[in-house]
Design an enzyme around this catalytic site. Structure first.
Site, PDB file in Angstrom:
ATOM      1  N   LYS A   1     142.110  75.506  64.086  1.00  0.00           N
ATOM      2  CA  LYS A   1     142.879  76.749  64.287  1.00  0.00           C
ATOM      3  C   LYS A   1     143.898  76.597  65.417  1.00  0.00           C
ATOM      4  CE  LYS A   1     141.643  79.994  61.371  1.00  0.00           C
ATOM      5  NZ  LYS A   1     142.597  80.741  60.537  1.00  0.00           N
TER       6      LYS A   1
ATOM      7  N   MET B   1     145.609  75.984  49.530  1.00  0.00           N
ATOM      8  CA  MET B   1     146.264  75.673  50.811  1.00  0.00           C
ATOM      9  C   MET B   1     146.526  74.186  50.985  1.00  0.00           C
ATOM     10  SD  MET B   1     146.861  78.522  52.047  1.00  0.00           S
ATOM     11  CE  MET B   1     147.607  77.978  53.576  1.00  0.00           C
TER      12      MET B   1
ATOM     13  N   GLY C   1     139.262  87.106  50.637  1.00  0.00           N
ATOM     14  CA  GLY C   1     138.371  87.172  51.805  1.00  0.00           C
ATOM     15  C   GLY C   1     138.288  88.586  52.361  1.00  0.00           C
ATOM     16  N   GLN C   2     137.480  88.738  53.407  1.00  0.00           N
ATOM     17  CA  GLN C   2     137.307  90.065  54.027  1.00  0.00           C
ATOM     18  C   GLN C   2     138.652  90.674  54.446  1.00  0.00           C
ATOM     19  OE1 GLN C   2     134.578  91.559  57.558  1.00  0.00           O
ATOM     20  NE2 GLN C   2     136.323  90.494  58.430  1.00  0.00           N
ATOM     21  N   ASP C   3     139.409  89.944  55.263  1.00  0.00           N
ATOM     22  CA  ASP C   3     140.653  90.509  55.796  1.00  0.00           C
ATOM     23  C   ASP C   3     141.703  90.649  54.699  1.00  0.00           C
ATOM     24  OD1 ASP C   3     139.244  90.167  58.092  1.00  0.00           O
ATOM     25  OD2 ASP C   3     140.764  88.984  59.143  1.00  0.00           O
TER      26      ASP C   3
ATOM     27  N   THR D   1     142.545  82.768  66.224  1.00  0.00           N
ATOM     28  CA  THR D   1     141.186  83.231  66.492  1.00  0.00           C
ATOM     29  C   THR D   1     140.752  83.067  67.947  1.00  0.00           C
ATOM     30  OG1 THR D   1     138.859  82.686  66.071  1.00  0.00           O
ATOM     31  CG2 THR D   1     140.418  80.955  65.647  1.00  0.00           C
TER      32      THR D   1
ATOM     33  N   TYR E   1     136.266  73.889  63.680  1.00  0.00           N
ATOM     34  CA  TYR E   1     137.028  75.064  63.224  1.00  0.00           C
ATOM     35  C   TYR E   1     138.025  75.504  64.304  1.00  0.00           C
ATOM     36  CZ  TYR E   1     138.006  80.028  62.369  1.00  0.00           C
ATOM     37  OH  TYR E   1     138.627  81.249  62.205  1.00  0.00           O
TER      38      TYR E   1
ATOM     39  N   SER F   1     136.488  79.350  57.084  1.00  0.00           N
ATOM     40  CA  SER F   1     136.413  80.194  58.282  1.00  0.00           C
ATOM     41  C   SER F   1     135.029  80.245  58.923  1.00  0.00           C
ATOM     42  CB  SER F   1     136.864  81.614  57.939  1.00  0.00           C
ATOM     43  OG  SER F   1     135.823  82.299  57.281  1.00  0.00           O
TER      44      SER F   1
ATOM     45  N   GLU G   1     138.073  81.898  68.712  1.00  0.00           N
ATOM     46  CA  GLU G   1     137.350  80.620  68.797  1.00  0.00           C
ATOM     47  C   GLU G   1     138.185  79.564  69.520  1.00  0.00           C
ATOM     48  OE1 GLU G   1     134.161  79.216  67.653  1.00  0.00           O
ATOM     49  OE2 GLU G   1     133.815  81.318  68.087  1.00  0.00           O
TER      50      GLU G   1
ATOM     51  N   ALA H   1     144.111  82.450  54.629  1.00  0.00           N
ATOM     52  CA  ALA H   1     143.199  81.493  53.985  1.00  0.00           C
ATOM     53  C   ALA H   1     142.684  80.484  55.007  1.00  0.00           C
ATOM     54  CB  ALA H   1     143.919  80.756  52.860  1.00  0.00           C
ATOM     55  N   ALA H   2     141.402  80.202  54.929  1.00  0.00           N
ATOM     56  CA  ALA H   2     140.805  79.205  55.828  1.00  0.00           C
ATOM     57  C   ALA H   2     139.382  78.895  55.386  1.00  0.00           C
ATOM     58  CB  ALA H   2     140.763  79.725  57.265  1.00  0.00           C
TER      59      ALA H   2
END
Ligand code: NAP
Ligand code: F7E
Length: 325
Positions: free
Chosen positions: A153, A59, A11-13, A125, A149, A84, A127, A81-82
């Site tokens: 989280k 996961m 992923g991005q991160d 997050t 989501y 997301s 969120e 991992a998620a």
């Protein structure tokens, strides 16, 4: 050599964090979920595919997580991992719960059963603040998630706190506000906009269809935010930290920045399409990163203008290549 395991490395991160840890001399392992298509484009973009060791796992499969920890024997595990994407979480709430929520229980159990001295980072997050209870959200602001989501989280966040308190584990939760980059998934609004701007500028598209452009977000650069993740695991004691810039901007104004950068007026191209409205919206988020600044010595380095122009430049280059291919 210090070893780290990153879930969500594709992923991005995950890609930026892997890069950071490699620069710091870590041996980096990453969990690779089985997909029918190649998911390594971000690691490729950063030129680090060959430098990381990928271990197959998911996961939702505890045995695969135990295996990944036994193979990598890490000192630090970063759980990135998620599922997301907030929008998808209404269409696939159970999958989101399994991966984004129960996945945290799986990885924490895998650590507890193998080596509870492993330091753990949970990707929490903003969120979780959802319908905000305070104008500026900090570690003490009450949560009020507004999507499946956010709810999933919140479970992962409290489980991280609980394992810290129950088993004395070095488990920290980073409450990160939106962070973006040229490696952001195309479905998220910043990247959708910078990709759209590039396509319109190069004559490939004529319009950009968006949902609620009055929503406000506290946007930072992912490259800055992964440093905060690492810093959290270097502290003597585990804790929770808000990571944000302390500035909030509407999607509308973010569009304005992106279009103006290539000499266009967003009002001529943006079309509002209710298809992109969400069943429940998070209208505004604004983080207070004072604790991270004081305790971790962390601060954001990239302004929103720098971030958006960096993303537009990267998308112009990508679309140019596509057009010339
Ligand atoms: P992302 O680009 O969507 O990456 C998600 C990663 O999770 C991908 O590597 C994906 O693998 C992996 N994954 C998904 N389902 C999996 C499964 N069942 N088993 C194993 N791996 C799975 O997300 P991101 O933006 O890098 O964000 C990283 C983390 O921070 C996420 O947990 C996200 O929820 C959280 N977060 C993000 C932000 C933000 O603004 N970016 C803010 C706060 C928190 P594939 O590539 O194979 O799909
Ligand atoms: O939406 C509005 C949308 O999808 C931002 C994830 O990384 O950050 C991310 O979640 C805002 C929302 O990100 C479109 O309604 C308008 O108000 O880029 P987004 P998000 O939902 O804030 C948090 C911190 C995470 O943890 C998540 O994993 O933009 N918006 N029009 C739109 N959003 C999208 N995606 N597409 C539109 O067309």
């Amino acid at each position: 050599m210090k070893k780290a395991l990153i879930t969500g490395i594709t992923g991005q991160d995950g890609a930026y964090l892997a890069n950071l840890l490699l620069e710091k001399g870590y041996k980096v392992y990453g969990l690779l979920a089985r997909r029918s298509t190649n998911t390594l484009w971000r690691l490729d973009y950063l030129g680090i595919i060959k430098d990381v060791e990928l271990i197959e796992g998911d996961m939702t499969d505890l045995s695969s997580l135990i295996r990944a920890i036994k193979i990598s024997q890490p000192k630090e595990v970063y759980n990135l991992a998620a599922q997301s994407f907030v929008g998808t979480s209404w269409d696939q709430p159970l999958l989101t719960a399994q991966v984004t929520g129960l996945g945290v229980a799986n990885i924490l159990e895998a650590i507890r059963l193998t080596d509870p001295s492993i330091r753990f980072y949970q990707a929490s997050t903003s969120e979780m603040f959802g319908l905000i209870q305070e104008e500026k959200q900090s570690e003490t602001t009450p949560f009020y998630p507004r999507s499946p989501y956010g709810v999933a989280k919140l479970y992962g966040h409290w489980l991280t706190v609980n394992y810290r308190e129950s088993f004395n584990m070095h488990a920290s939760s980073g409450i990160l506000f939106n962070h973006e980059s040229p490696l952001r998934g195309i479905e998220f609004v910043t990247r959708k906009v910078t990709d759209g701007v590039a396509r319109i500028k190069l004559g490939v598209e004529k319009e950009l269809r968006l949902g609620n452009i009055d929503a406000k977000r506290d946007w930072g650069f992912a490259g800055d935010y992964v440093e905060a993740m690492w810093l959290m695991l270097q502290q003597e004691t585990p804790d929770d930290y808000v990571i944000a810039t302390g500035r909030t901007t509407t999607v509308r104004d973010m569009c304005k920045i992106a279009f103006e950068y290539v000499g266009l007026n967003y009002e001529d191209y943006v079309v509002i399409d209710p298809k992109f409205y969400r069943p429940a919206e998070v209208d505004v988020l604004l983080g207070n990163p004072t604790k991270a600044m004081q305790k971790l010595g962390w601060k954001p380095k990239t302004t929103l203008e720098e971030l958006i122009t960096m993303m537009v430049d990267a998308d112009l280059e990508r679309v140019r290549k596509e057009v010339n291919a």
